[in-house]
Each structure stands twice: as C-alpha cells, then as structure tokens.
Design an enzyme around this catalytic site. Sequence first.
Site, PDB file in Angstrom:
ATOM      1  N   CYS A 284       0.793  -1.241   0.000  1.00  0.00           N
ATOM      2  CA  CYS A 284       0.000   0.000   0.000  1.00  0.00           C
ATOM      3  C   CYS A 284       0.824   1.289   0.000  1.00  0.00           C
ATOM      4  O   CYS A 284       0.770   2.049  -0.959  1.00  0.00           O
ATOM      5  CB  CYS A 284      -0.930   0.000   1.215  1.00  0.00           C
ATOM      6  SG  CYS A 284      -2.113  -1.349   1.173  1.00  0.00           S
TER       7      CYS A 284
HETATM    8  N1  LIG Z   1      -2.673  -6.155   1.830  1.00  0.00           N
HETATM    9  C1  LIG Z   1      -3.123  -5.108   2.478  1.00  0.00           C
HETATM   10  O1  LIG Z   1      -2.740  -4.876   3.626  1.00  0.00           O
HETATM   11  C2  LIG Z   1      -4.143  -4.159   1.850  1.00  0.00           C
HETATM   12  C3  LIG Z   1      -4.770  -3.242   2.688  1.00  0.00           C
HETATM   13  C4  LIG Z   1      -5.715  -2.387   2.153  1.00  0.00           C
HETATM   14  C5  LIG Z   1      -5.986  -2.417   0.790  1.00  0.00           C
HETATM   15  N2  LIG Z   1      -5.337  -3.299  -0.027  1.00  0.00           N
HETATM   16  C6  LIG Z   1      -5.698  -3.316  -1.452  1.00  0.00           C
HETATM   17  O2  LIG Z   1      -6.541  -4.423  -1.705  1.00  0.00           O
HETATM   18  C7  LIG Z   1      -6.288  -4.940  -3.013  1.00  0.00           C
HETATM   19  C8  LIG Z   1      -5.921  -6.404  -2.920  1.00  0.00           C
HETATM   20  O3  LIG Z   1      -4.716  -6.518  -2.194  1.00  0.00           O
HETATM   21  P1  LIG Z   1      -4.247  -7.855  -1.486  1.00  0.00           P
HETATM   22  O4  LIG Z   1      -3.163  -7.475  -0.546  1.00  0.00           O
HETATM   23  O5  LIG Z   1      -5.409  -8.638  -0.997  1.00  0.00           O
HETATM   24  O6  LIG Z   1      -3.620  -8.621  -2.748  1.00  0.00           O
HETATM   25  P2  LIG Z   1      -3.173 -10.161  -2.814  1.00  0.00           P
HETATM   26  O7  LIG Z   1      -2.130 -10.233  -3.851  1.00  0.00           O
HETATM   27  O8  LIG Z   1      -2.897 -10.681  -1.440  1.00  0.00           O
HETATM   28  O9  LIG Z   1      -4.480 -10.899  -3.330  1.00  0.00           O
HETATM   29  C9  LIG Z   1      -5.049 -10.670  -4.569  1.00  0.00           C
HETATM   30  C10 LIG Z   1      -5.622 -11.967  -5.076  1.00  0.00           C
HETATM   31  O10 LIG Z   1      -6.307 -11.685  -6.292  1.00  0.00           O
HETATM   32  C11 LIG Z   1      -6.068 -12.749  -7.203  1.00  0.00           C
HETATM   33  N3  LIG Z   1      -6.354 -12.265  -8.558  1.00  0.00           N
HETATM   34  C12 LIG Z   1      -5.589 -11.491  -9.367  1.00  0.00           C
HETATM   35  N4  LIG Z   1      -6.250 -11.211 -10.497  1.00  0.00           N
HETATM   36  C13 LIG Z   1      -7.455 -11.821 -10.409  1.00  0.00           C
HETATM   37  C14 LIG Z   1      -8.583 -11.892 -11.264  1.00  0.00           C
HETATM   38  N5  LIG Z   1      -8.611 -11.258 -12.443  1.00  0.00           N
HETATM   39  N6  LIG Z   1      -9.632 -12.608 -10.846  1.00  0.00           N
HETATM   40  C15 LIG Z   1      -9.616 -13.257  -9.665  1.00  0.00           C
HETATM   41  N7  LIG Z   1      -8.600 -13.210  -8.809  1.00  0.00           N
HETATM   42  C16 LIG Z   1      -7.515 -12.488  -9.173  1.00  0.00           C
HETATM   43  C17 LIG Z   1      -4.640 -13.149  -6.939  1.00  0.00           C
HETATM   44  O11 LIG Z   1      -4.384 -14.465  -7.380  1.00  0.00           O
HETATM   45  C18 LIG Z   1      -4.567 -13.031  -5.407  1.00  0.00           C
HETATM   46  O12 LIG Z   1      -4.902 -14.239  -4.749  1.00  0.00           O
HETATM   47  C19 LIG Z   1      -5.197  -4.054  -3.601  1.00  0.00           C
HETATM   48  O13 LIG Z   1      -5.785  -3.033  -4.344  1.00  0.00           O
HETATM   49  C20 LIG Z   1      -4.527  -3.469  -2.374  1.00  0.00           C
HETATM   50  O14 LIG Z   1      -3.916  -2.236  -2.649  1.00  0.00           O
HETATM   51  C21 LIG Z   1      -4.434  -4.190   0.488  1.00  0.00           C
END
Ligand SMILES: NC(=O)c1ccc[n+]([C@@H]2O[C@H](COP(=O)([O-])OP(=O)(O)OC[C@H]3O[C@@H](n4cnc5c(N)ncnc54)[C@H](O)[C@@H]3O)[C@@H](O)[C@H]2O)c1
Length: 445
Positions: A284
């Site tokens: 992030c």
């Molecule tokens: N990790 C954090 O602490 C956090 C906190 C707040 C916001 N976010 C935001 O949330 C969003 C997700 O982040 P995250 O950390 O969960 O990511 P992550 O990489 O842990 O998980 C994302 C998942 O989405 C899957 N994926 C990718 N493309 C896909 C598609 N087209 N269809 C289905 N699945 C798909 C991936 O295989 C993965 O399992 C991002 O925008 C991030 O900025 C993350």
Amino acid sequence: MTRKPSSARGRTPAENLIHRLEKRTARLGVIGLGYVGLPLAVELAQAGFEVFGVDIDEARVRQLNQGKSYIQDVPTADLQALVRQGRFKASTDFADLKRCDTVNICVPTPLSKQRDPDVSYIVAAAGEVKKYLHKGMLVILESTTYPGTTDELVLPMLAETGLKVGKDFFLAFSPERVDPGNPQFNTRNIPKVVGGVTPTCTSAAVKLYQQRLDNVVPVSSTQVAEMVKLLENTFRSVNIGLVNELALMCKRMHIDVWEVISAAATKPFGFMPFYPGPGLGGHCIPIDPFYLSWKARASGFEARFIELAGHVNGHMPDHVVELVAEALNHRGKAIRGSKVLVLGVAYKANIDDVRESPSLDIMEKLRERGAKIEFCDPFVPSIRFAGGTMKSVPFTATSLRRFDCAVIATAHKAFRYSSVLAWSKAVVDTRNALKGKKSPKIVRL
Ligand SMILES: NC(=O)c1ccc[n+]([C@@H]2O[C@H](COP(=O)([O-])OP(=O)(O)OC[C@H]3O[C@@H](n4cnc5c(N)ncnc54)[C@H](O)[C@@H]3O)[C@@H](O)[C@H]2O)c1
C-alpha cells in the site's frame, strides 16, 4: 389477516436484495482471495451467508477448498469449519457468479514499470462480472485505486449489458483498510467507508457490510470513497518521509532522532509520532500515493508532497547501505568481501509479507557493492534473491557470529535483541530495536 408476500414479487430489485441480505438468503461472491478478499469472505460466511470465492490462482483455490488458510490473520480452524458447513467454496471458474447477489472485487492494483497505475486486474475482474451481471446484483470494488475508477472504468463496462445502474444493478466503492498482523483491528471492527454511484447503490452496499461489520460510514460518491483511502495512505507516506528526512538531518547534527520523537510524542494534542526506517514496504504505502499523483497529473495538477515523500523514502535503503559501510569501517573493513546478515525481510514486524520490502532493496544494493549477503527471518523461510532461492539462516549464536555486520531491518518480536548485540560484531539498527543499549558496535539510523 392478509399475509405479506414472501416472494420477490412486488419488490424492486433493490428491495429484493436488501430483503435477501437481511434474511441471509443472499449468496455472496468475492473475487481475489488474498490479504483483503479472504478475510472478507470468511467474515461474511461467519455472518451466516453462503460465500463463493473466485481466484485465478489454482493452488490457492485448491488449498482453500481443503480448508487450509495461507493468510496469517485467517485461522485454518475457522476456514475449515466454513468449508465443512458448505458456507465457503472457492473456484477458478467465475460462472457461479451468476447465482451471486453481491460481488466484492479485491484484486491487486500494482504500479506499471513506468510507475503508473496498473488497473489491468480490475479490468479483468470487471470483465468477468459483466458476463454474469443480472438484475438485483450489487458490485463493490475494494481494490485501492485512483479517484474515478469506479465511475469512469467499471461502470461503463457493466452498463454495456443494458442494465441500468441504481435501478437494475448497484455499484459502489469501499476502500479496504485491513492491517495484516494487527491484533487489535481487523476486517470486522475497522470502520468501513462506502460510496455508491447512486444513493440506492450506497444503501445496498451499506446494508451488505452492516450484516457483519461493526461500523459502516456512507459517503456521497464513489470518488470520495476512493479518495479517502488515498488520503490515508498519502498521510502515512508523507509523515514517514518527514521523519526520515529529520533522521538524516539529526545524524548530521549528532542528535538522537528517536529520543526527539519519543519526547515530542508526550504532547497530548496536535502531534502524532511517526518513525524513521529503512524505507517503505508493503502493497500500500509505497504504491497508493502514486495512484493519486498520476490522477492529479492527468488533471493538470502536480502533487508535490507525494513526489517529495517518495523521493526521501526511496533514498532510505541507500542510506542504510552507508550505515553498513560506517559500521564496517569502524572495524577497518570494507563492504566488498564482508559478510552481512539482514535481520527481517518482511516489510513490517511480525508478518510474513515481503512485497516491496526495503530489506530486499538493501540486500541487492549491498550485493552490488560486493558484500556476501544472507538473511534471517522467522516468518519467511526463503526468498527469491539474485536469480536463485535463498533460505533464512537460523537465529543462533553460531550463525550470527559468522557475520561481520548485522542489519536490523524488521523489528520482529521473535528476535532477542540482547542476543543480537551479544552475538554480532557490528549492528546497524534501523528500527531502534536496541533502544537503551549502549555499545560501540551499534550504528543507529
Ligand atoms: N494487503 C493489504 O494490507 C491491503 C490493505 C488495504 C488495501 N489493499 C488493497 O486491496 C487490493 C488487494 O490486495 P491484497 O493485498 O489482498 O492482494 P493479494 O495479492 O494478497 O491478493 C489478490 C488476489 O487476487 C487474485 N487475482 C488477481 N487477479 C485476479 C482476477 N482477475 N480474478 C480473480 N482473482 C484475481 C490473486 O491471485 C490473489 O490471490 C489491492 O488493491 C490493495 O492495494 C491491500
């Protein structure tokens, strides 16, 4: 007495959706089962809903259907119970979305090589939703993104179906604020900001989250909701940039920046402590502000604070390399040929996530200058490094004594810091983990 109709007959799609949410008969979908999507899916399933999760990663889906969690904050026991009760199922096939009343999109939003927003994951997920969009469906984007994404990118895609937003289907943005590894705040008790394309969209999204989350905060539009998340993360990035600059300044002036911050933090109002460190990490803080500056640039506005903070924070790994050079120099050694141990490769303490971790940057820079690098991290058994796989060394006297210098890059609780000091020939402390300890071996950030 006339009985109220128990069927959907006579209700608008919005009323029907709200009825199904209240009765727990709605079927909920989550796209992207990572740090954000999996905890959300589990919370919703624990609220009594049947939840369908989709991810393109086959290994993850297989693991989830066996009830095995790969996210530290989601206990395997909780997941197992939900899978056994048939309340959670995962798939790589999106077709089951046609039976879902709601779908939350939680896919990654990285930066491209040019450090511009890469919204291709959102586009791919929205493309799948479009195929299965039906009357009464609620779609919520949770991925962090620039203001305007929901209205300008996702809405036109879904509207191509001919269905009308706010009447036939509902679209909202709700930023995710989860903080992996935080023992106090989790998906359930972190207030959830929600902004819909129309007031009906907002109400429907609020209704969904209210079924499980403690506090839902509606705002007037998707753009406001998108901007909220970027303000929060830009606030952190800029304040971290400020203390990082202060740390560099204090070093020149021979002032202990850590003591300055802790004394300033005694002010009961108008001050919030931020701490310097080896650089920004995680999915992030190093990324999100650039979604905002990109969008600002597209509107003819230069986001100077964001760029400056990015510049200062981005320089910190180089500064740590200089501190290693200083620590080795005290012992008459050069970086080239020295053995350096990096303690902690996760981007923050007590978690296993190495995404964008400054430790990796520091390791690479030291390697380029001829150091022999290894790492120790109780949460990360191995990493990809220098074209191969590198394993964590054990945290023992024998292994730490092999190195010319240790760098505390991540302050995991599991490291015994008195032992780090006792077993190391020199220590660069980038986290004030050796607070209160005095030794000529220590070089502090
Ligand atoms: N990790 C954090 O602490 C956090 C906190 C707040 C916001 N976010 C935001 O949330 C969003 C997700 O982040 P995250 O950390 O969960 O990511 P992550 O990489 O842990 O998980 C994302 C998942 O989405 C899957 N994926 C990718 N493309 C896909 C598609 N087209 N269809 C289905 N699945 C798909 C991936 O295989 C993965 O399992 C991002 O925008 C991030 O900025 C993350």
